[in-house]
Scaffold this motif. Structure first.
Motif, mmCIF file in Angstrom:
data_model
loop_
_atom_site.group_PDB
_atom_site.id
_atom_site.type_symbol
_atom_site.label_atom_id
_atom_site.label_comp_id
_atom_site.label_asym_id
_atom_site.label_seq_id
_atom_site.Cartn_x
_atom_site.Cartn_y
_atom_site.Cartn_z
ATOM 1 N N MET A 1 -25.857 26.327 -4.816
ATOM 2 C CA MET A 1 -26.308 25.125 -5.974
ATOM 3 C C MET A 1 -26.067 25.641 -7.344
ATOM 4 S SD MET A 1 -26.952 22.229 -5.031
ATOM 5 C CE MET A 1 -28.353 21.136 -5.023
ATOM 6 N N LYS A 2 -25.297 25.079 -8.317
ATOM 7 C CA LYS A 2 -25.399 25.092 -9.776
ATOM 8 C C LYS A 2 -25.240 23.889 -10.507
ATOM 9 C CE LYS A 2 -20.278 25.954 -10.353
ATOM 10 N NZ LYS A 2 -19.505 26.823 -10.605
ATOM 11 N N ARG A 3 -25.458 24.204 -11.735
ATOM 12 C CA ARG A 3 -25.309 23.022 -12.813
ATOM 13 C C ARG A 3 -24.647 23.507 -13.847
ATOM 14 N NH1 ARG A 3 -28.678 18.454 -13.319
ATOM 15 N NH2 ARG A 3 -28.546 17.342 -15.362
ATOM 16 N N VAL A 4 -23.798 22.630 -14.533
ATOM 17 C CA VAL A 4 -23.122 23.230 -15.600
ATOM 18 C C VAL A 4 -22.876 22.137 -16.693
ATOM 19 C CG1 VAL A 4 -21.364 24.578 -14.366
ATOM 20 C CG2 VAL A 4 -20.784 21.907 -14.564
ATOM 21 N N HIS A 5 -22.837 22.397 -17.673
ATOM 22 C CA HIS A 5 -22.768 21.362 -18.987
ATOM 23 C C HIS A 5 -21.465 21.600 -19.297
ATOM 24 C CE1 HIS A 5 -22.725 20.038 -23.244
ATOM 25 N NE2 HIS A 5 -23.847 19.368 -22.707
ATOM 26 N N VAL A 6 -20.710 20.072 -19.531
ATOM 27 C CA VAL A 6 -19.148 20.203 -19.949
ATOM 28 C C VAL A 6 -18.870 19.201 -21.022
ATOM 29 C CG1 VAL A 6 -17.201 19.473 -19.005
ATOM 30 C CG2 VAL A 6 -18.748 20.164 -17.192
ATOM 31 N N GLU A 7 -18.124 19.570 -21.949
ATOM 32 C CA GLU A 7 -17.630 18.766 -22.946
ATOM 33 C C GLU A 7 -16.276 18.802 -22.991
ATOM 34 O OE1 GLU A 7 -18.506 17.938 -27.697
ATOM 35 O OE2 GLU A 7 -19.324 19.696 -26.754
ATOM 36 N N VAL A 8 -15.715 17.312 -22.901
ATOM 37 C CA VAL A 8 -14.304 17.230 -22.688
ATOM 38 C C VAL A 8 -13.641 16.718 -24.218
ATOM 39 C CG1 VAL A 8 -12.818 16.045 -21.477
ATOM 40 C CG2 VAL A 8 -14.739 16.593 -20.452
ATOM 41 N N SER A 9 -12.729 17.317 -24.759
ATOM 42 C CA SER A 9 -12.261 16.713 -26.090
ATOM 43 C C SER A 9 -10.956 16.191 -25.731
ATOM 44 C CB SER A 9 -11.955 17.993 -27.009
ATOM 45 O OG SER A 9 -13.212 18.605 -27.257
ATOM 46 N N GLY A 10 -10.358 15.417 -26.505
ATOM 47 C CA GLY A 10 -9.021 14.410 -26.636
ATOM 48 C C GLY A 10 -9.074 13.141 -26.607
ATOM 49 N N LEU A 11 -8.377 12.419 -26.151
ATOM 50 C CA LEU A 11 -8.374 11.128 -25.971
ATOM 51 C C LEU A 11 -9.097 10.693 -24.590
ATOM 52 C CD1 LEU A 11 -7.739 8.039 -26.935
ATOM 53 C CD2 LEU A 11 -5.690 8.321 -25.594
ATOM 54 N N VAL A 42 -16.630 13.593 -24.593
ATOM 55 C CA VAL A 42 -17.312 13.297 -23.560
ATOM 56 C C VAL A 42 -17.977 14.511 -23.223
ATOM 57 C CG1 VAL A 42 -17.481 12.524 -20.988
ATOM 58 C CG2 VAL A 42 -15.869 11.414 -22.701
ATOM 59 N N GLU A 43 -19.576 14.267 -22.939
ATOM 60 C CA GLU A 43 -20.396 15.182 -22.662
ATOM 61 C C GLU A 43 -20.886 14.986 -21.110
ATOM 62 O OE1 GLU A 43 -24.115 17.568 -24.818
ATOM 63 O OE2 GLU A 43 -23.824 15.406 -24.969
ATOM 64 N N ALA A 44 -21.292 15.738 -20.408
ATOM 65 C CA ALA A 44 -21.792 15.697 -19.172
ATOM 66 C C ALA A 44 -22.520 16.862 -18.501
ATOM 67 C CB ALA A 44 -20.791 15.304 -18.064
ATOM 68 N N GLU A 45 -23.297 16.647 -17.367
ATOM 69 C CA GLU A 45 -23.885 17.771 -16.590
ATOM 70 C C GLU A 45 -23.620 17.392 -15.229
ATOM 71 O OE1 GLU A 45 -27.872 19.157 -17.750
ATOM 72 O OE2 GLU A 45 -27.016 19.730 -19.731
ATOM 73 N N PHE A 46 -23.243 18.286 -14.218
ATOM 74 C CA PHE A 46 -22.923 18.255 -12.943
ATOM 75 C C PHE A 46 -23.851 19.173 -12.324
ATOM 76 C CE2 PHE A 46 -18.409 17.597 -14.699
ATOM 77 C CZ PHE A 46 -18.461 16.137 -14.960
ATOM 78 N N SER A 62 -8.024 16.624 -16.492
ATOM 79 C CA SER A 62 -6.962 15.845 -16.481
ATOM 80 C C SER A 62 -7.587 14.208 -16.822
ATOM 81 C CB SER A 62 -6.112 15.849 -15.017
ATOM 82 O OG SER A 62 -6.685 15.325 -14.038
ATOM 83 N N GLY A 63 -8.679 14.147 -16.107
ATOM 84 C CA GLY A 63 -9.492 12.752 -16.315
ATOM 85 C C GLY A 63 -8.778 11.455 -15.439
ATOM 86 N N PRO A 64 -8.993 10.552 -15.970
ATOM 87 C CA PRO A 64 -8.276 9.313 -15.419
ATOM 88 C C PRO A 64 -7.168 8.958 -15.912
ATOM 89 C CG PRO A 64 -10.071 8.725 -17.062
ATOM 90 C CD PRO A 64 -10.436 10.101 -16.798
ATOM 91 N N PRO A 65 -6.320 8.199 -15.465
ATOM 92 C CA PRO A 65 -4.803 8.080 -15.754
ATOM 93 C C PRO A 65 -4.502 7.898 -17.466
ATOM 94 C CG PRO A 65 -5.235 6.990 -13.891
ATOM 95 C CD PRO A 65 -6.687 7.288 -14.431
ATOM 96 N N HIS A 66 -5.389 7.156 -18.115
ATOM 97 C CA HIS A 66 -5.046 6.854 -19.378
ATOM 98 C C HIS A 66 -5.713 8.035 -20.380
ATOM 99 C CE1 HIS A 66 -3.063 3.356 -18.703
ATOM 100 N NE2 HIS A 66 -3.793 3.020 -17.976
ATOM 101 N N ALA A 67 -6.327 8.926 -20.055
ATOM 102 C CA ALA A 67 -7.073 10.044 -20.791
ATOM 103 C C ALA A 67 -5.935 10.906 -21.283
ATOM 104 C CB ALA A 67 -8.086 10.624 -19.827
ATOM 105 N N SER A 68 -6.079 11.578 -22.111
ATOM 106 C CA SER A 68 -5.323 12.927 -22.616
ATOM 107 C C SER A 68 -6.095 13.970 -23.125
ATOM 108 C CB SER A 68 -4.507 12.536 -23.929
ATOM 109 O OG SER A 68 -3.492 13.642 -24.234
ATOM 110 N N VAL A 69 -6.672 14.831 -22.086
ATOM 111 C CA VAL A 69 -7.389 15.851 -22.216
ATOM 112 C C VAL A 69 -6.807 17.046 -22.931
ATOM 113 C CG1 VAL A 69 -9.116 17.617 -20.983
ATOM 114 C CG2 VAL A 69 -9.003 15.140 -20.256
ATOM 115 N N GLN A 70 -7.584 17.495 -23.946
ATOM 116 C CA GLN A 70 -7.138 18.503 -24.756
ATOM 117 C C GLN A 70 -7.869 19.818 -24.590
ATOM 118 O OE1 GLN A 70 -7.275 17.380 -28.995
ATOM 119 N NE2 GLN A 70 -5.484 16.500 -28.749
ATOM 120 N N ARG A 71 -9.039 19.897 -24.091
ATOM 121 C CA ARG A 71 -9.917 20.946 -24.154
ATOM 122 C C ARG A 71 -11.221 20.612 -23.226
ATOM 123 N NH1 ARG A 71 -12.059 24.918 -28.849
ATOM 124 N NH2 ARG A 71 -13.573 26.021 -27.689
#
Length: 88
Positions: A1-11, A42-46, A62-71
């Motif tokens: 079990m683990k938990r991570v904090h995520v921050e996704v940048s881009g469109l 977009v910020e998340a914790e999983f 990669s995200g959903p089809p219309h997203a453009s993830v940079q980082r």
């Protein structure tokens, strides 16, 4: 079990990233949350089984089809025993 904090940048706002993320998390039985930030990221914790959390982080690259993830930045955080997944 683990938990991570995520921050996704881009469109990543206005492209159904949060709702798609929620569906992906639920399909993998990962708990946590996701939200838009004022800075346009977009910020998340999983939290869940290591392999499932890793798969969800990989999906964020990669995200959903219309997203453009940079980082995607991640950091490990303490588990909380949370259940369910919410859009904040």
């Amino acid at each position: 079990m683990k938990r991570v904090h995520v921050e996704v940048s881009g469109l990543v706002q206005g492209v159904f990233f949060r709702d798609s993320c929620r569906r992906e998390a639920q399909s993998r039985q990962v708990s946590g949350w996701v939200r838009n930030t004022r800075g346009g990221t977009v910020e998340a914790e999983f939290e869940g089984e290591d392999a499932e959390v890793d798969a969800l982080v990989a999906w964020c690259r990669s995200g959903p089809p219309h997203a453009s993830v940079q980082r995607v930045d991640t950091s490990d955080v303490p588990t909380t025993g949370s259940t369910g997944f919410e859009i904040r």
